[in-house]
Design an enzyme around this catalytic site. Structure first.
Site: not given
Ligand code: 13P
Length: 246
Positions: A9-11, A91, A93, A167, A173, A208, A229-230
């Protein structure tokens, strides 16, 4: 047997140049796990060009509507047009920053399925909810919104073409990962709640995930992969996470 699945997930990160460099460095050679890359919408065509190379394309969101006067929205059919196979829905967010309710998330889930996309439904508790020992209650209600919105007609078929991502919001994050045991407890709970379909549904952990902790998470019986994510913005790190999945 469930095929392991690792999704990136590149966001709201990246650029054309970033994407070109990412795919040049991505190394999925010889892997049997399924890999899904979810870029921001404008980069879907670019990712689609590369998608024969051992991964599928996913969207980070979609509209619950099929077409019409919905400025800024993107429908499931439009995503299919670009070769998208998966769509993340719910998600945290989107739930917390954009006010998406579990009912809206459920409508997006069904819009994706109705069009032939596989929804990746995100569920998870906040830190406060965990501290109040409400984790399982919160997750049960997020799942229930989806089954309720399906109505009677769907029978037990709601989950058979879906992926779930657990999640925990406090782990996204933040560098804090749920321990493999904490994650496994919730994953097993989710699988039991899915009923007969549960045994075949891929349940991913997100929060994470890094190359350094992926193996211990994937060793758990009910953790079938990760939503990253990251660490998915670093092609080498992401390749290592995929390698840990198989
Ligand atoms: P991180 O891996 O940056 O914690 O993000 C997780 C996430 O929200 C994947 O959708």
């Amino acid at each position: 047997m469930r095929t392991p699945l690792v999704a990136a997930n590149w966001k709201m990160n990246g650029s054309r140049e970033f994407a070109e460099q990412f795919f040049a460095a991505l190394d999925l050679e010889g892997l049997s796990c399924a890999v899904v890359i979810c870029p921001p919408y404008p980069y879907l065509p670019l990712v689609a060009e590369k998608a024969g190379e051992g991964f599928s394309i996913g969207a980070q969101n979609l509209s619950d509507e099929t077409s019409g006067a919905f400025t800024g929205e993107v429908s499931a059919a439009m995503l299919l047009d670009w070769g998208v196979r998966y769509a993340i829905v719910g998600h945290s967010e989107r739930r917390s920053l954009y006010g998406e309710s579990s009912e809206l998330v459920a409508r997006k889930f069904h819009a994706a399925q109705a069009a032939g996309l596989v929804p990746i439904l995100c569920v998870g508790e906040s830190l406060q909810e965990r501290e109040e020992e409400r984790t399982l209650e919160v997750i049960a209600s997020q799942l229930q919104a989806v089954t309720e919105a399906a109505g009677e007609s769907a029978g037990g078929d709601v989950w058979s073409r879906a992926v779930i991502a657990y999640e925990p919001v406090w782990a996204i994050g933040t560098g804090k990962t749920a321990t493999p045991e904490q994650a496994q407890e919730v994953h097993r709970f989710i699988r039991e709640r899915l009923g007969n379909a549960g045994a075949a549904v891929q349940i991913l952990y997100g929060g994470s995930v890094k190359a350094g902790n992926a193996e211990a998470l994937f060793a758990q019986a009910d953790i079938d992969g990760a939503l990253v994510g990251g660490a998915s913005l670093d092609a080498e790190e992401f390749s290592k996470i995929c390698r840990a999945a198989g």
